[in-house]
Design an enzyme around this catalytic site. Structure first.
Site, short mmCIF file in Angstrom:
data_model
loop_
_atom_site.label_atom_id
_atom_site.label_comp_id
_atom_site.label_asym_id
_atom_site.label_seq_id
_atom_site.Cartn_x
_atom_site.Cartn_y
_atom_site.Cartn_z
N THR A 1 32.35 25.66 59.80
CA THR A 1 32.55 24.32 60.36
C THR A 1 31.38 23.44 59.95
OG1 THR A 1 31.38 25.01 62.34
CG2 THR A 1 33.78 25.14 62.40
N SER B 1 25.33 23.19 53.51
CA SER B 1 24.50 22.51 52.50
C SER B 1 23.14 23.18 52.39
CB SER B 1 24.34 21.03 52.86
OG SER B 1 25.60 20.38 52.80
N GLU C 1 30.53 20.35 49.47
CA GLU C 1 31.63 19.48 49.96
C GLU C 1 32.91 19.75 49.17
OE1 GLU C 1 31.04 17.92 52.63
OE2 GLU C 1 28.92 17.36 52.68
N GLN D 1 35.62 20.97 49.96
CA GLN D 1 36.89 20.68 50.63
C GLN D 1 37.53 19.39 50.11
OE1 GLN D 1 33.93 20.51 52.20
NE2 GLN D 1 33.77 18.63 53.38
#
Ligand code: ZN
Length: 220
Positions: free
Chosen positions: A10, A16, A87, A89
């Site tokens: 999540t 990162s 990132e 996604q």
């Protein structure tokens, strides 16, 4: 053998941070890599972690071609052993396919980092393709916590303080740094919740308001 690895968790689970640590570890072994991101929380082409670490990155636009980029770089004499993709996604299905091809055809390691599902609880396009193609999937062990203390497994979006489960998928922001939404008139923020509180739309702010209310509110 090169691998396509997908590290997921999540928001607030340290993706990162791990992306930057992964890059550091491989660079320290003398390997040469490239770092990519898109829609980073700072709004710049860099990978930034909540712990304050940052590293310049290549911005992945919707029409960016990983295969083309790497082949062009190699042709010009560059050396590329691995790619760190933050990132992920937000990457398109086609871009994830390009990453898999780089692993298979050019033996380049790909470390992709991303959130699995969006605020509607549906899989992101890039994450879905990574689940389908990755050689290995790793769920991050740093657990983000819901306001109730349970493990946070779902991402919530609030607009002007109210949790929403419909709307455009890509609106980037932080809980700490509220910003203008796509309509330009809503303050969009994100928060991680356990499934139960996501289902009940019970964000930290609403839970606090409820706890301060004289009568328990009927929710659920
Ligand atoms: Zn909870």
């Amino acid at each position: 053998m090169a691998e396509l690895q997908f590290f997921t968790g999540t928001m607030d689970s340290g993706k990162s941070t791990l992306a930057l640590q992964t890059n550091h570890n491989h660079a320290a072994r003398g390997r040469s890599g490239r770092i990519f991101t898109t829609h980073d929380r700072t709004g710049q082409a860099q990978v930034s972690s909540r712990l304050g670490l940052t590293h310049d990155a290549i911005e992945v636009e919707a029409d960016f071609d990983f295969w083309r980029y790497v082949v062009d770089s190699l042709t010009q004499g560059a050396r590329i052993d691995y790619l760190v993709c933050d990132e992920a996604q937000f990457y398109t299905r086609k871009q994830i396919d390009q990453l898999a091809k780089l692993v298979d055809e050019l033996q380049i390691d790909v470390f992709a980092f991303g959130i699995l599902t969006d605020f509607r609880t549906a899989l992101f396009e890039g994450s879905q393709r990574l689940v389908e193609l990755a050689d290995r999937m790793n769920v991050l062990q740093v657990e983000a916590l819901c306001w109730c203390g349970k493990r946070a497994t779902h991402n919530a979006r609030t607009e002007n303080g109210v949790m929403v489960t419909e709307g455009e998928v890509i609106v980037v922001g932080d809980v700490e740094e509220q910003e203008r939404g796509p309509a330009g008139d809503a303050n969009v923020a994100y928060e991680v919740l356990c499934r139960q509180h996501h289902r009940r739309h019970l964000t930290a702010a609403r839970a606090k308001a409820v706890s301060l209310a004289p009568e328990p509110l009927p929710f659920g």
